[in-house]
Design a protein around this motif. Sequence first.
Motif, PDB file in Angstrom:
ATOM      1  N   ILE A 238       0.833  -1.206   0.000  1.00 43.03           N
ATOM      2  CA  ILE A 238       0.000   0.000   0.000  1.00 43.03           C
ATOM      3  C   ILE A 238       0.867   1.255   0.000  1.00 43.03           C
ATOM      4  CG2 ILE A 238      -1.647   1.334   1.377  1.00 43.03           C
ATOM      5  CD1 ILE A 238      -2.826  -1.331   2.322  1.00 43.03           C
ATOM      6  N   LEU A 239       1.865   1.296   0.891  1.00 41.95           N
ATOM      7  CA  LEU A 239       2.675   2.499   1.031  1.00 41.95           C
ATOM      8  C   LEU A 239       3.542   2.762  -0.197  1.00 41.95           C
ATOM      9  CD1 LEU A 239       3.860   2.256   4.753  1.00 41.95           C
ATOM     10  CD2 LEU A 239       2.025   3.656   3.811  1.00 41.95           C
ATOM     11  N   GLN A 240       4.061   1.696  -0.804  1.00 40.76           N
ATOM     12  CA  GLN A 240       4.966   1.892  -1.941  1.00 40.76           C
ATOM     13  C   GLN A 240       4.284   1.643  -3.278  1.00 40.76           C
ATOM     14  OE1 GLN A 240       8.754   0.071  -1.409  1.00 40.76           O
ATOM     15  NE2 GLN A 240       9.524   0.609  -3.429  1.00 40.76           N
ATOM     16  N   GLY A 241       3.611   0.517  -3.410  1.00 37.47           N
ATOM     17  CA  GLY A 241       3.011   0.199  -4.692  1.00 37.47           C
ATOM     18  C   GLY A 241       1.791   1.026  -5.032  1.00 37.47           C
ATOM     19  N   TRP A 242       1.010   1.398  -4.022  1.00 37.49           N
ATOM     20  CA  TRP A 242      -0.231   2.116  -4.279  1.00 37.49           C
ATOM     21  C   TRP A 242      -0.038   3.633  -4.170  1.00 37.49           C
ATOM     22  CZ3 TRP A 242      -5.461   0.842  -1.365  1.00 37.49           C
ATOM     23  CH2 TRP A 242      -6.496   1.599  -1.955  1.00 37.49           C
ATOM     24  N   PHE A 243       0.421   4.092  -2.992  1.00 42.08           N
ATOM     25  CA  PHE A 243       0.515   5.532  -2.766  1.00 42.08           C
ATOM     26  C   PHE A 243       1.886   6.117  -3.098  1.00 42.08           C
ATOM     27  CE2 PHE A 243      -2.993   4.365   0.157  1.00 42.08           C
ATOM     28  CZ  PHE A 243      -3.974   5.220  -0.355  1.00 42.08           C
ATOM     29  N   GLY A 244       2.897   5.290  -3.285  1.00 47.89           N
ATOM     30  CA  GLY A 244       4.215   5.804  -3.632  1.00 47.89           C
ATOM     31  C   GLY A 244       4.889   6.564  -2.514  1.00 47.89           C
ATOM     32  N   ILE A 245       4.538   6.293  -1.257  1.00 46.27           N
ATOM     33  CA  ILE A 245       5.149   6.985  -0.127  1.00 46.27           C
ATOM     34  C   ILE A 245       6.557   6.464   0.120  1.00 46.27           C
ATOM     35  CG2 ILE A 245       4.969   7.344   2.360  1.00 46.27           C
ATOM     36  CD1 ILE A 245       1.929   7.269   2.032  1.00 46.27           C
ATOM     37  N   LEU A 246       6.727   5.150   0.080  1.00 46.32           N
ATOM     38  CA  LEU A 246       8.048   4.561   0.246  1.00 46.32           C
ATOM     39  C   LEU A 246       8.748   4.467  -1.108  1.00 46.32           C
ATOM     40  CD1 LEU A 246       7.325   1.652   2.761  1.00 46.32           C
ATOM     41  CD2 LEU A 246       8.092   3.981   3.256  1.00 46.32           C
ATOM     42  N   GLN A 247      10.073   4.544  -1.086  1.00 49.59           N
ATOM     43  CA  GLN A 247      10.884   4.450  -2.293  1.00 49.59           C
ATOM     44  C   GLN A 247      11.923   3.350  -2.089  1.00 49.59           C
ATOM     45  OE1 GLN A 247      10.261   6.744  -5.068  1.00 49.59           O
ATOM     46  NE2 GLN A 247       8.436   6.891  -3.781  1.00 49.59           N
ATOM     47  N   GLY A 248      12.706   3.109  -3.113  1.00 53.76           N
ATOM     48  CA  GLY A 248      13.786   2.141  -2.978  1.00 53.76           C
ATOM     49  C   GLY A 248      13.347   0.723  -3.254  1.00 53.76           C
ATOM     50  N   PHE A 250      11.597  -2.605  -2.903  1.00 53.18           N
ATOM     51  CA  PHE A 250      10.308  -2.984  -2.313  1.00 53.18           C
ATOM     52  C   PHE A 250      10.465  -4.094  -1.285  1.00 53.18           C
ATOM     53  CE2 PHE A 250       6.691  -5.946  -2.412  1.00 53.18           C
ATOM     54  CZ  PHE A 250       5.703  -5.126  -1.901  1.00 53.18           C
ATOM     55  N   TRP A 251      11.251  -5.104  -1.587  1.00 57.82           N
ATOM     56  CA  TRP A 251      11.363  -6.246  -0.686  1.00 57.82           C
ATOM     57  C   TRP A 251      12.102  -5.881   0.596  1.00 57.82           C
ATOM     58  CZ3 TRP A 251       8.005  -9.737  -1.613  1.00 57.82           C
ATOM     59  CH2 TRP A 251       7.596  -9.989  -2.925  1.00 57.82           C
ATOM     60  N   LEU A 252      13.051  -4.961   0.507  1.00 52.55           N
ATOM     61  CA  LEU A 252      13.737  -4.513   1.715  1.00 52.55           C
ATOM     62  C   LEU A 252      12.790  -3.694   2.588  1.00 52.55           C
ATOM     63  CD1 LEU A 252      16.523  -4.814   2.944  1.00 52.55           C
ATOM     64  CD2 LEU A 252      17.176  -2.639   1.895  1.00 52.55           C
ATOM     65  N   ASN A 253      11.969  -2.871   1.956  1.00 55.35           N
ATOM     66  CA  ASN A 253      10.959  -2.133   2.714  1.00 55.35           C
ATOM     67  C   ASN A 253       9.939  -3.081   3.330  1.00 55.35           C
ATOM     68  OD1 ASN A 253      12.028   0.428   2.159  1.00 55.35           O
ATOM     69  ND2 ASN A 253      10.884   0.612   0.251  1.00 55.35           N
ATOM     70  N   THR A 254       9.569  -4.123   2.582  1.00 54.55           N
ATOM     71  CA  THR A 254       8.639  -5.122   3.113  1.00 54.55           C
ATOM     72  C   THR A 254       9.218  -5.801   4.350  1.00 54.55           C
ATOM     73  OG1 THR A 254       7.700  -5.535   0.917  1.00 54.55           O
ATOM     74  CG2 THR A 254       7.392  -7.243   2.575  1.00 54.55           C
ATOM     75  N   LEU A 255      10.510  -6.123   4.285  1.00 52.86           N
ATOM     76  CA  LEU A 255      11.167  -6.749   5.434  1.00 52.86           C
ATOM     77  C   LEU A 255      11.163  -5.824   6.639  1.00 52.86           C
ATOM     78  CD1 LEU A 255      12.833  -9.059   6.658  1.00 52.86           C
ATOM     79  CD2 LEU A 255      14.880  -7.991   5.687  1.00 52.86           C
ATOM     80  N   ALA A 256      11.430  -4.541   6.414  1.00 57.88           N
ATOM     81  CA  ALA A 256      11.455  -3.578   7.518  1.00 57.88           C
ATOM     82  C   ALA A 256      10.079  -3.417   8.147  1.00 57.88           C
ATOM     83  CB  ALA A 256      11.985  -2.229   7.025  1.00 57.88           C
ATOM     84  N   VAL A 257       9.047  -3.278   7.316  1.00 56.88           N
ATOM     85  CA  VAL A 257       7.682  -3.129   7.835  1.00 56.88           C
ATOM     86  C   VAL A 257       7.250  -4.394   8.567  1.00 56.88           C
ATOM     87  CG1 VAL A 257       5.269  -2.817   7.204  1.00 56.88           C
ATOM     88  CG2 VAL A 257       7.024  -1.454   6.071  1.00 56.88           C
TER      89      VAL A 257
END
Length: 368
Positions: A238-248, A250-257
């Motif tokens: 949602i944050l990256q793929g939909w709203f574009g709030i997160l960058q960089g 995707f899988w590393l952001n998924t791991l962090a979340v």
Amino acid sequence: MSISTERHVERSAPETRAAQAAPAVVHTPWARAVALAVGAAAVVVVILLAFLWPTATSTVKDLPIGVAGPAAQVTAVEKQLGTEADGAFAVTSYSDRQAAVDAIQKREVYGAIVLGDTPEVLTASANGAAVTQILNQVATTLQTQADAQAAAAVEQAIAAGRAPAGTKPPTITVKVTDIVPLSSRDARGLGLAASSFPLVLGGMIGGVLISLLVAGSWRRLSAVVLYGVAGGFAVAGILQGWFGILQGDFWLNTLAVGLAMFATAAFVVGMNALFGRVGIALGAVLTVLVGNPLSAAAQPLQFLVGPWGAIGQWFVPGASVSLLRDLSYFPSADAPFAWLVLLGWAAVGVVGMLAGHFRNQEVTEAAA
């Protein structure tokens, strides 16, 4: 007349017996009712203070910025900042513009002033709107000073006969460059700050539901792991793929979340395993009323009173927000501390679940 009376008695007898069988209503003692009302009001006050206090008491102080350029000019600007903005900035000097840019990208400083023939203010809007606003004010001040110095130099030249009357001062423009801009889909940076509380609340709710609805320590641990995996993928999507709030990445952001949600949920479940329902309250207090207000999601941690900004980075909300900001916009930043904080809280939760499991097992064997 007697027949109707007997019928009336027959109809009212069951009602009389039901009335006699109904238990008397037990009223709550007045002292307890008053205490509950006052206690509920006190809880509201505590919650209000927890969320309002960091914002109401925050001040612009110790904002890390860099100054690059000739040594004499750097020294003069450092002295000026120390005099006119006492305590507002923590200044680090750099040899040139590129060194200042590298420091901003590593998030060692939040911005920089480049001196010389072409003065420039380097900003990083990814650090938040508060920092950008302050650095823009610095650029405005430098522009005013540059214009005044240029006008004074021309007046002195005219007075000394080195320039004809009516000579206009040269145009000096203080350039403002955003080194690390925000995503175009979150241009004001509100999305990243606003997403911090849902992450905290989501992790806590997951921990509470698993604690209350899942029986068995190993089943609870499995549920928390699955919750972290599914929640991390969904929220990052949602944050990256939909709203574009997160960058960089995707899988590393998924791991962090996912790790942040797992850490919060595991801690709540672990405390419940050790202390029962009191443990759930303890997990909620540390996460929502302590960790979230001190997370510095909407402002630099240096702005919080005393050491609380740094202390907030030791809790899941502060570590997760800093980590996601670094992964999205500052990949060169030093991020191991945030990873270790999340892993530490996750480990405490897992240990609590396992300790509760073996403790319950010992109690059961002793009872048998």
